[in-house]
Design a protein around this motif. Structure first.
Motif, PDB file in Angstrom:
ATOM      1  N   GLY A 263       0.886  -1.254   0.038  1.00  0.00           N
ATOM      2  CA  GLY A 263       0.044  -0.074  -0.091  1.00  0.00           C
ATOM      3  C   GLY A 263       0.801   1.180  -0.037  1.00  0.00           C
ATOM      4  N   GLY A 264       1.797   1.475  -1.018  1.00  0.00           N
ATOM      5  CA  GLY A 264       2.315   2.559  -0.936  1.00  0.00           C
ATOM      6  C   GLY A 264       1.878   3.204  -2.279  1.00  0.00           C
ATOM      7  N   GLY A 265       2.455   3.998  -2.965  1.00  0.00           N
ATOM      8  CA  GLY A 265       1.977   5.124  -3.976  1.00  0.00           C
ATOM      9  C   GLY A 265       1.713   4.075  -5.282  1.00  0.00           C
ATOM     10  N   HIS A 266       2.585   3.239  -5.484  1.00  0.00           N
ATOM     11  CA  HIS A 266       2.346   2.507  -6.505  1.00  0.00           C
ATOM     12  C   HIS A 266       1.377   1.148  -6.512  1.00  0.00           C
ATOM     13  N   GLY A 267       1.100   0.561  -5.377  1.00  0.00           N
ATOM     14  CA  GLY A 267       0.144  -0.305  -5.130  1.00  0.00           C
ATOM     15  C   GLY A 267      -1.261   0.511  -5.261  1.00  0.00           C
ATOM     16  N   LEU A 268      -1.350   1.506  -4.485  1.00  0.00           N
ATOM     17  CA  LEU A 268      -2.659   2.166  -4.796  1.00  0.00           C
ATOM     18  C   LEU A 268      -3.132   2.741  -5.820  1.00  0.00           C
ATOM     19  N   ALA A 269      -1.808   3.300  -6.656  1.00  0.00           N
ATOM     20  CA  ALA A 269      -2.355   3.951  -7.810  1.00  0.00           C
ATOM     21  C   ALA A 269      -2.795   2.707  -9.030  1.00  0.00           C
TER      22      ALA A 269
ATOM     23  N   ILE B  51      -0.946   2.522   5.251  1.00  0.00           N
ATOM     24  CA  ILE B  51      -0.505   3.053   3.692  1.00  0.00           C
ATOM     25  C   ILE B  51       0.183   4.277   3.785  1.00  0.00           C
ATOM     26  N   GLY B  52       1.327   4.381   2.854  1.00  0.00           N
ATOM     27  CA  GLY B  52       2.141   5.269   2.856  1.00  0.00           C
ATOM     28  C   GLY B  52       3.286   5.356   3.869  1.00  0.00           C
ATOM     29  N   SER B  53       3.599   4.203   4.693  1.00  0.00           N
ATOM     30  CA  SER B  53       4.437   3.795   6.018  1.00  0.00           C
ATOM     31  C   SER B  53       5.858   3.767   5.332  1.00  0.00           C
ATOM     32  N   GLY B  54       5.843   3.321   3.967  1.00  0.00           N
ATOM     33  CA  GLY B  54       7.148   2.816   3.236  1.00  0.00           C
ATOM     34  C   GLY B  54       7.794   4.223   2.546  1.00  0.00           C
ATOM     35  N   ASN B  55       8.451   3.909   1.364  1.00  0.00           N
ATOM     36  CA  ASN B  55       8.821   4.824   0.556  1.00  0.00           C
ATOM     37  C   ASN B  55       8.149   6.341   0.152  1.00  0.00           C
TER      38      ASN B  55
ATOM     39  N   VAL C 113      -0.720   9.452  -1.784  1.00  0.00           N
ATOM     40  CA  VAL C 113      -1.146   8.192  -1.176  1.00  0.00           C
ATOM     41  C   VAL C 113      -2.635   8.232  -0.719  1.00  0.00           C
ATOM     42  N   TRP C 114      -3.034   9.212  -0.080  1.00  0.00           N
ATOM     43  CA  TRP C 114      -4.567   9.418   0.721  1.00  0.00           C
ATOM     44  C   TRP C 114      -5.326   9.702  -0.741  1.00  0.00           C
ATOM     45  N   GLY C 115      -4.946  10.568  -1.612  1.00  0.00           N
ATOM     46  CA  GLY C 115      -5.654  10.682  -3.051  1.00  0.00           C
ATOM     47  C   GLY C 115      -6.136   9.490  -3.674  1.00  0.00           C
TER      48      GLY C 115
END
Ligand code: FAD
Ligand code: ZN
Lengths: 207, 417, 91
Positions: free
Chosen positions: B39-45, B67-71, B186-188
């Motif tokens: 659940g980083g940017g790439h997964g959520l996108a 979500i967003g706890s990684g890079n 991430v939240w978006g």
């Protein structure tokens, strides 16, 4: 064919200005460049470390250092520079590369570093405070006694550091640095030393 | 809910007590058409593009922490498309175009700020290299300007022009580059994906794959139980090798630590994102006023999310060399993230040799700018089982075929990319 | 992170350069493409204790084999790598 004549001068020739530098008053340290020395690096051939040590002992009367130490006799200092290798520092050609070639024939590879390094000697009351800004090595007298040596880095620059015999009751630290890095390190040392006041000089005498 | 000036006014009238959560914190169902790990940017996108572009809405994003706890939440937020090699040029520009419409697409303020990215050059050779890169960009329809010394001086009069060891000679500027607020990205995506029915499941660590007798992946084992899946995509950045190992794969990737630094807030100073060309230092200024800066990776394998002092020293030296006055600014915070460093410095977006498992990895220190592009092309790959044309070169077998995309020309030594 | 060099003693990290995992062995000349691909490109990328090569370039210039936990940066062993110190270790 054109004749070349080489003008031999110190790598610090243009940079070094003798006299006082930094804070006024009694100088906290003295900074001296030692010029015109012979420096030979000996590195044991594969499996020949014992032979090299024996050859050194026969020549200099002392065993070559196997740990980070500087040892010597009246006219040469042997400084550890890495596993199975050391420098021979001397003056006047007695232990220069030509003189040592036959001594270590078969046991060690020699390379002449006389003009490849600059030798800087620092001493004085504030010498440890000044070096603490440049070195991550513990130079406290209990840990780094006379004769201790280190292959280390100062300001990203490789140096060989060792503690010579005390002079006037003050510790003396010697630094060998690659000639091409000498100016840069010199400026760093001056920056570090300025607040204590420095007396700058050069000498032909090995400390 | 939909964000607009009216929703803001409505919420203001009720004392801001009635805001709904931005996205739904879901619990796992038994089975999904697609499960995305990470659940980083790439997964959520990826999940959002699956739902919005490819009509696949029975999707879960599994995140082991929050979500967003990684890079995604640790980077220095730089976005740009100033790459020079075929494969990279088109892909990063695709991503840049998606940044330019992200806020409308997601109905979320991700604070995309096209303040410009300037790479400073300090020698004739470097100028020539930048001119070449700039020309490559322009031939490919990407904006680039080569600035001379006078132009740089006018733009940033506070740089060390007169007394520098490596004097600034000019810079390569991409005006469309800039920054975006990483958490908001991430939240978006979570907001928009969740609204289309995607389940975002936190505290759900994938611990293994379930496979059928032919070896095809049929789902994942997690800390919240077994979850079935038609297809599984992994977008776990620094953890790529570990998750791939659960499927018996070894990857051309090493995990390394990259640090970032933030200073105390100062008045607006930096007009853009700036990189030093004679050392490892780059910097921008956040909206809160802090200088956000970084440099090189530490250089050794690490999963520790924290770095060491030599790189901090190196970065500060670079900063001092370029902008001497920042020596008076205090450093507030410093942290690290785990980089999935690939063997040529370029990502891998491809089917894995295991049927049903899809790879999105190898982002090195530059995957934030790729976030929207990565989501689109990875969703394309998963949905259609064929590579998006802008990602067709990011193949796993390119190392075997000798088709590396090595922007820096360093060879297979990941700590040098 | 500080590394205790077996020759020099404890030193700060800045004196060392990293090579990486000490496990991969260069394949024989006739080993074939697959073996070379594996050696050059694939990595175990261990999360945990890993044996790796470091170079004490800012010191004694010896290659070292360091056992280090990549999750914590804790170093449990440092020994000279093969060939470091002409006499001490078998090359
Ligand atoms: C200090 C720093 C500065 C950076 N600066 C920039 C920059 O300026 N510009 C730029 O373009 N890029 C930058 N990057 C790189 C960029 O942040 C990354 O490439 C990008 O964020 C990676 O993609 P992601 O967001 O999906 O990764 P992540 O946010 O790391 O997402 C991966 C997720 O997978 C989860 N995960 C891992 N294993 C499992 C498991 N087994 N089960 C479930 N979930 C799991 C992790 O918890 C994590 O949340 C920087 C990175 C760092 C660390
Ligand atoms: Zn050492």
């Amino acid at each position: 064919m054109a004749e070349f004549s080489w003008d031999i001068r110190s790598p610090l020739d243009r940079t070094l200005v003798t006299g006082p530098y930094g804070a006024r008053g009694e100088a906290g340290l003295s900074l001296t460049e030692i010029r015109n020395f012979d420096l030979v690096q000996a590195m044991a051939r594969r499996g020949k470390a014992a032979e090299m040590a024996a050859a050194a002992k026969a020549r200099f009367g002392v065993a070559a250092p196997e740990t980070p130490k500087a040892v010597g006799n009246a006219d040469a200092t042997l400084i550890w520079s890495g596993p199975d290798q050391f420098f021979v520092l001397s003056k006047g050609g007695r232990h220069g590369i030509e003189a040592l070639a036959s001594v270590f024939a078969g046991s060690a590879s020699l390379s002449d570093q006389s003009h490849a390094r600059a030798l800087i000697s620092v001493s004085g009351q504030r010498v440890r405070a000044m070096l603490a800004k440049l070195s991550s090595i513990d130079l406290h007298p209990d840990v780094f006694a006379v004769g201790s040596a280190a292959a280390t880095s100062m300001d990203h620059t490789s140096v060989t550091l060792w503690r010579g015999g005390d002079r006037g009751g003050q510790a003396v630290f010697n630094l060998l640095v690659f000639s091409t890095f000498a100016e840069s390190l010199w400026h760093t040392i001056l920056d570090s030393a300025a607040e204590y006041g420095v007396t700058i000089g050069h000498s032909e005498e090995l400390a | 809910m939909k964000y607009s000036i009216f929703s803001l006014a409505r919420a203001a009238l009720s004392g801001h007590k009635n805001w709904q959560r931005t996205w739904r914190d879901a619990s796992p169902k038994d089975r999904y058409d697609v499960v995305i790990i990470g659940g980083g940017g790439h997964g959520l996108a990826t999940a959002w593009f699956l739902a919005s572009e490819f009509g696949i809405r029975n999707v879960a994003v599994l995140e082991k922490g929050w979500i967003g706890s990684g890079n995604a939440g640790r980077n220095t937020t730089i976005i740009r498309s100033n790459y020079g090699l075929p494969g990279n040029t088109g892909f990063y520009e695709l991503s840049m175009k998606l940044w330019e419409r992200m806020e409308q697409d997601l109905n979320y303020n991700s604070m995309v700020s096209q303040r410009g990215v300037i790479n400073l050059y300090h020698s004739d050779a470097q100028r020539d290299a930048y001119a070449r890169r700039g020309n490559t960009m322009r031939i490919n329809g990407i904006d680039a300007e080569l600035l001379d010394l006078a132009a740089v001086r006018k733009m940033m009069p506070f740089l060390n022009f007169d007394n520098a060891r490596f004097p600034v000679q000019g810079g390569l500027l991409q005006r469309r580059g800039g920054t975006a607020r990483h958490d908001a990205v991430v939240w978006g995506y979570a907001h928009a994906a969740s609204a289309l029915g995607v389940d975002i499941i936190q505290n759900c660590e994938v611990t293994g794959f379930t496979r059928d007798t032919n070896g095809k992946v049929t789902g994942v084992d997690t800390s919240r139980g077994r979850i079935g899946a038609g297809k599984v995509g992994m977008a776990v950045a620094g953890f790529s090798s570990r998750v791939a190992a659960m499927a018996g794969l070894r990857l051309p990737i090493e995990s390394h630590v990259l640090q970032a630094f933030v200073s105390e807030a100062i008045k607006p100073l930096l007009p853009n994102v700036m990189t030093f060309g004679a050392g490892h230092f780059y910097v921008s200024q956040s909206d809160k006023g802090g200088l956000v800066f970084g440099g090189d990776i530490d250089g050794y394998n690490s999963y520790a999310q924290r770095g060491n002092l030599p790189v901090m020293e190196d970065v500060c030296e670079g900063g001092m060399a370029l902008i001497p006055m920042i020596g008076r600014v205090r450093l507030l915070r410093q942290w690290g993230g785990i980089m999935d460093m690939s063997m040529d410095g370029t990502p891998i977006i491809d089917k894995s040799p295991v049927e049903g498992l899809y790879l999105n990895a190898g982002w090195c220190y530059g995957g934030f700018k790729a976030t929207p592009g990565s989501g689109l092309v990875f969703a394309h790959l998963i949905a259609r089982d064929e590579a998006h044309k802008e990602a067709a070169r990011f193949r796993l077998d390119r190392f075997q075929r000798g088709a590396m995309i090595d922007e820096k020309g360093q060879g297979a030594q990941p700590n040098l990319h | 992170m500080r590394i205790v060099c077996p020759f020099c003693g404890e030193r700060e990290l800045g004196e060392f350069t990293y090579l990486g995992d000490a496990k991969p062995r260069r394949p024989a000349a006739d080993a074939g493409e697959e073996a070379v691909y594996d050696y050059v490109y694939l990595r175990d990328n261990i999360a945990g204790p890993m044996s790796e090569h470091w170079y004490h370039g800012g010191g004694c210039r010896a290659w070292l084999k360091v056992t280090r936990n990549t999750l914590t940066h804790e170093i449990s062993a440092v020994v000279p790598a093969a060939g470091a110190g002409a006499a001490k270790v078998d090359a």
